[in-house]
Motif scaffolding. Structure first.
Motif, PDB file in Angstrom:
ATOM      1  N   ASN A 242      37.174  84.168 -24.185  1.00  0.00           N
ATOM      2  CA  ASN A 242      36.582  85.098 -23.227  1.00  0.00           C
ATOM      3  C   ASN A 242      37.632  85.912 -22.475  1.00  0.00           C
ATOM      4  O   ASN A 242      37.284  86.801 -21.700  1.00  0.00           O
ATOM      5  CB  ASN A 242      35.721  84.327 -22.210  1.00  0.00           C
ATOM      6  N   ASP A 243      38.911  85.598 -22.672  1.00  0.00           N
ATOM      7  CA  ASP A 243      39.966  86.322 -21.988  1.00  0.00           C
ATOM      8  C   ASP A 243      39.988  87.779 -22.443  1.00  0.00           C
ATOM      9  O   ASP A 243      39.920  88.078 -23.635  1.00  0.00           O
ATOM     10  CB  ASP A 243      41.337  85.695 -22.272  1.00  0.00           C
ATOM     11  N   VAL A 244      40.093  88.681 -21.476  1.00  0.00           N
ATOM     12  CA  VAL A 244      40.236  90.102 -21.800  1.00  0.00           C
ATOM     13  C   VAL A 244      41.700  90.365 -22.100  1.00  0.00           C
ATOM     14  O   VAL A 244      42.586  89.967 -21.342  1.00  0.00           O
ATOM     15  CB  VAL A 244      39.768  90.981 -20.626  1.00  0.00           C
ATOM     16  N   VAL A 245      41.972  91.000 -23.221  1.00  0.00           N
ATOM     17  CA  VAL A 245      43.339  91.279 -23.633  1.00  0.00           C
ATOM     18  C   VAL A 245      43.572  92.783 -23.554  1.00  0.00           C
ATOM     19  O   VAL A 245      42.768  93.579 -24.037  1.00  0.00           O
ATOM     20  CB  VAL A 245      43.611  90.777 -25.064  1.00  0.00           C
ATOM     21  N   TYR A 246      44.683  93.168 -22.930  1.00  0.00           N
ATOM     22  CA  TYR A 246      45.025  94.574 -22.784  1.00  0.00           C
ATOM     23  C   TYR A 246      46.274  94.899 -23.600  1.00  0.00           C
ATOM     24  O   TYR A 246      47.127  94.049 -23.838  1.00  0.00           O
ATOM     25  CB  TYR A 246      45.271  94.909 -21.305  1.00  0.00           C
ATOM     26  N   ASP A 247      46.370  96.143 -24.004  1.00  0.00           N
ATOM     27  CA  ASP A 247      47.478  96.593 -24.833  1.00  0.00           C
ATOM     28  C   ASP A 247      48.022  97.896 -24.250  1.00  0.00           C
ATOM     29  O   ASP A 247      47.288  98.882 -24.115  1.00  0.00           O
ATOM     30  CB  ASP A 247      46.989  96.806 -26.273  1.00  0.00           C
ATOM     31  N   VAL A 248      49.306  97.886 -23.884  1.00  0.00           N
ATOM     32  CA  VAL A 248      49.943  99.081 -23.351  1.00  0.00           C
ATOM     33  C   VAL A 248      50.480  99.904 -24.511  1.00  0.00           C
ATOM     34  O   VAL A 248      51.388  99.487 -25.218  1.00  0.00           O
ATOM     35  CB  VAL A 248      51.100  98.729 -22.396  1.00  0.00           C
ATOM     36  N   LYS A 249      49.912 101.077 -24.717  1.00  0.00           N
ATOM     37  CA  LYS A 249      50.339 101.944 -25.816  1.00  0.00           C
ATOM     38  C   LYS A 249      51.429 102.917 -25.369  1.00  0.00           C
ATOM     39  O   LYS A 249      52.346 103.217 -26.124  1.00  0.00           O
ATOM     40  CB  LYS A 249      49.144 102.738 -26.361  1.00  0.00           C
ATOM     41  N   VAL A 250      51.293 103.430 -24.138  1.00  0.00           N
ATOM     42  CA  VAL A 250      52.255 104.406 -23.639  1.00  0.00           C
ATOM     43  C   VAL A 250      52.622 104.038 -22.200  1.00  0.00           C
ATOM     44  O   VAL A 250      51.748 103.750 -21.380  1.00  0.00           O
ATOM     45  CB  VAL A 250      51.671 105.838 -23.674  1.00  0.00           C
ATOM     46  N   GLU A 251      53.920 104.035 -21.883  1.00  0.00           N
ATOM     47  CA  GLU A 251      54.367 103.700 -20.542  1.00  0.00           C
ATOM     48  C   GLU A 251      54.031 104.819 -19.557  1.00  0.00           C
ATOM     49  O   GLU A 251      53.830 105.975 -19.934  1.00  0.00           O
ATOM     50  CB  GLU A 251      55.883 103.460 -20.546  1.00  0.00           C
ATOM     51  N   ALA A 252      53.985 104.457 -18.282  1.00  0.00           N
ATOM     52  CA  ALA A 252      53.723 105.429 -17.224  1.00  0.00           C
ATOM     53  C   ALA A 252      54.796 106.517 -17.233  1.00  0.00           C
ATOM     54  O   ALA A 252      55.956 106.268 -17.578  1.00  0.00           O
ATOM     55  CB  ALA A 252      53.681 104.727 -15.873  1.00  0.00           C
ATOM     56  N   GLU A 253      54.399 107.731 -16.819  1.00  0.00           N
ATOM     57  CA  GLU A 253      55.315 108.862 -16.822  1.00  0.00           C
ATOM     58  C   GLU A 253      55.923 109.071 -15.438  1.00  0.00           C
ATOM     59  O   GLU A 253      55.286 108.794 -14.415  1.00  0.00           O
ATOM     60  CB  GLU A 253      54.584 110.126 -17.276  1.00  0.00           C
ATOM     61  N   GLU A 254      57.136 109.605 -15.424  1.00  0.00           N
ATOM     62  CA  GLU A 254      57.918 109.694 -14.187  1.00  0.00           C
ATOM     63  C   GLU A 254      57.182 110.416 -13.065  1.00  0.00           C
ATOM     64  O   GLU A 254      57.131 109.924 -11.924  1.00  0.00           O
ATOM     65  CB  GLU A 254      59.250 110.391 -14.469  1.00  0.00           C
ATOM     66  N   GLU A 255      56.598 111.570 -13.345  1.00  0.00           N
ATOM     67  CA  GLU A 255      55.899 112.319 -12.300  1.00  0.00           C
ATOM     68  C   GLU A 255      54.720 111.516 -11.755  1.00  0.00           C
ATOM     69  O   GLU A 255      54.448 111.533 -10.545  1.00  0.00           O
ATOM     70  CB  GLU A 255      55.414 113.656 -12.854  1.00  0.00           C
ATOM     71  N   GLY A 256      54.024 110.824 -12.637  1.00  0.00           N
ATOM     72  CA  GLY A 256      52.899 110.007 -12.203  1.00  0.00           C
ATOM     73  C   GLY A 256      53.350 108.807 -11.396  1.00  0.00           C
ATOM     74  O   GLY A 256      52.710 108.430 -10.406  1.00  0.00           O
ATOM     75  N   ILE A 257      54.455 108.187 -11.808  1.00  0.00           N
ATOM     76  CA  ILE A 257      54.974 107.018 -11.084  1.00  0.00           C
ATOM     77  C   ILE A 257      55.348 107.403  -9.663  1.00  0.00           C
ATOM     78  O   ILE A 257      55.040 106.680  -8.706  1.00  0.00           O
ATOM     79  CB  ILE A 257      56.202 106.426 -11.813  1.00  0.00           C
TER      80      ILE A 257
ATOM     81  N   MET B  57      48.816 104.697 -20.887  1.00  0.00           N
ATOM     82  CA  MET B  57      47.674 104.480 -21.776  1.00  0.00           C
ATOM     83  C   MET B  57      47.500 102.983 -21.991  1.00  0.00           C
ATOM     84  O   MET B  57      48.359 102.317 -22.560  1.00  0.00           O
ATOM     85  CB  MET B  57      47.865 105.209 -23.107  1.00  0.00           C
ATOM     86  N   LEU B  58      46.372 102.465 -21.506  1.00  0.00           N
ATOM     87  CA  LEU B  58      46.081 101.039 -21.562  1.00  0.00           C
ATOM     88  C   LEU B  58      44.759 100.843 -22.285  1.00  0.00           C
ATOM     89  O   LEU B  58      43.753 101.477 -21.949  1.00  0.00           O
ATOM     90  CB  LEU B  58      45.997 100.488 -20.138  1.00  0.00           C
ATOM     91  N   TYR B  59      44.773  99.977 -23.271  1.00  0.00           N
ATOM     92  CA  TYR B  59      43.578  99.739 -24.079  1.00  0.00           C
ATOM     93  C   TYR B  59      43.089  98.308 -23.866  1.00  0.00           C
ATOM     94  O   TYR B  59      43.873  97.400 -23.607  1.00  0.00           O
ATOM     95  CB  TYR B  59      43.873  99.966 -25.564  1.00  0.00           C
ATOM     96  N   GLN B  60      41.795  98.116 -24.010  1.00  0.00           N
ATOM     97  CA  GLN B  60      41.175  96.815 -23.775  1.00  0.00           C
ATOM     98  C   GLN B  60      40.548  96.270 -25.052  1.00  0.00           C
ATOM     99  O   GLN B  60      39.737  96.943 -25.691  1.00  0.00           O
ATOM    100  CB  GLN B  60      40.102  96.960 -22.691  1.00  0.00           C
ATOM    101  N   ASN B  61      40.952  95.056 -25.427  1.00  0.00           N
ATOM    102  CA  ASN B  61      40.318  94.323 -26.534  1.00  0.00           C
ATOM    103  C   ASN B  61      40.056  95.171 -27.770  1.00  0.00           C
ATOM    104  O   ASN B  61      38.918  95.291 -28.238  1.00  0.00           O
ATOM    105  CB  ASN B  61      38.991  93.702 -26.063  1.00  0.00           C
ATOM    106  N   ASN B  62      41.102  95.794 -28.291  1.00  0.00           N
ATOM    107  CA  ASN B  62      41.012  96.584 -29.526  1.00  0.00           C
ATOM    108  C   ASN B  62      40.087  97.790 -29.428  1.00  0.00           C
ATOM    109  O   ASN B  62      39.602  98.294 -30.430  1.00  0.00           O
ATOM    110  CB  ASN B  62      40.567  95.700 -30.705  1.00  0.00           C
TER     111      ASN B  62
END
Length: 325
Positions: A79-94, A127-132
């Protein structure tokens, strides 16, 4: 024969353990240093603020991290939700996100709260994705009753995560409605972090007692089904919408309008709790005390007052989100 079988099983377990320990590719957790993480992670103007937070309060704000940091659990569950980071945060956004965190999260709480109750990590991803799922997360996840969804940030055992920290975040956060929504979501998720720990071992407050005492102010309708003893049961129903407020609810669970007589049922206990939290968060103290729902319905007033008082015992001023006066 049993002895030999036991020896064989022990050998298999030993080999498996050795393989797991040597297979370093299976686990890629951000390297821990004396301050838990290697900070600063860059050489930007906003990194000084991140280092200061870590030194003063022990909270690591990270914009580079692994999936293991995001998905760590004490035990594995289907039942654990698994997340996948595809793209890191960008400097201007950070840069804009750090300013947002400072003004609308860190600066709202005392040093004691930040040291004792804040999560160990605040993560930022583009970019963060959840459970495929092939569609990336926006900025919040909708949770709540059928007709009363509200936004929460991604959270885990020791972190709160801001998705969608891209180059356009700085423009979005300048819009008052967007910023207010994100401010409420961030602080709502912080309370959720405290009220819904993944394990009692890491609980920071008496969350169960708080929830049960809060729920004790809810009443059962005169029109409830026979035998209804729990105000949060689906059997607690009523036929006039105003009765909802008289019973001490700000929202209902379901509204049955398929055939007459139409009726409403009680919300889930957790949904009820967070509806009151949002009610308090979205008003100043004077606005709350002048609100007809607060002044005209004793059970609603009791539940609001209780939450304000009990969180104040932990140093948390629930009025801080609605604005100082």
């Amino acid at each position: 024969m049993k002895i030999n079988l036991h020896i064989l099983l022990l050998g298999i377990l030993l080999v498996s353990a050795l393989y797991s320990c040597n297979n370093e590719d299976d686990l890629d957790i951000s390297e821990k240093k004396d301050n838990r993480f290697d900070l600063p992670q860059g050489d930007h103007d906003f990194d000084d603020q991140i280092v200061e937070w870590n030194n003063n309060y022990g909270t690591s704000v990270l914009y580079r991290f692994s999936n293991a940091d995001l998905n760590y659990h004490f035990t594995s569950s289907s039942n654990d939700v698994v997340y996948d980071v595809k793209v890191e945060a960008e400097e201007e956004g950070i840069r804009a996100a750090v300013q947002f965190l400072k003004e609308d999260f860190f600066d709202l709480y005392s040093d004691e709260v930040k040291k004792e109750l804040f999560p160990a990590k605040i993560l930022m991803a583009r970019m963060l994705y959840q459970n495929n799922n092939y569609v990336p997360l926006w900025d919040t996840i909708s949770q709540g009753g059928m007709d009363f969804k509200r936004g929460y940030m991604v959270r885990g055992i020791d972190h709160i995560t801001l998705p969608h920290v891209d180059k356009d975040f700085a423009q979005r956060i300048q819009k008052p409605e967007y910023r207010e929504r994100l401010k409420v979501a961030m602080n709502r998720t912080f309370i959720q972090f405290l009220m819904n720990p993944y394990n009692d071992i890491i609980a920071k407050i008496e969350y169960s007692n708080i929830l049960n005492t809060f729920a004790s102010y809810s009443l059962i309708s005169e029109d409830a089904k026979n035998g209804t003893t729990n105000p949060y049961s689906s059997g607690n129903q009523w036929y006039d919408e105003e009765v909802m407020y008289q019973l001490g609810f700000l929202e209902y669970g379901t509204y049955w309008n398929f055939w007459e007589p139409y009726y409403w049922t009680a919300p889930d206990k957790d949904d009820d709790f967070y509806s009151f939290l949002e009610f308090i968060f979205t008003q100043t103290k004077s606005e709350l005390q002048a609100n007809p729902l607060y002044t005209n319905y004793p059970q609603i007033q009791k539940k609001c007052d209780y939450l304000i008082e009990v969180f104040a015992e932990y140093g948390i001023d629930l009025h801080c989100v609605g604005g100082k006066e």
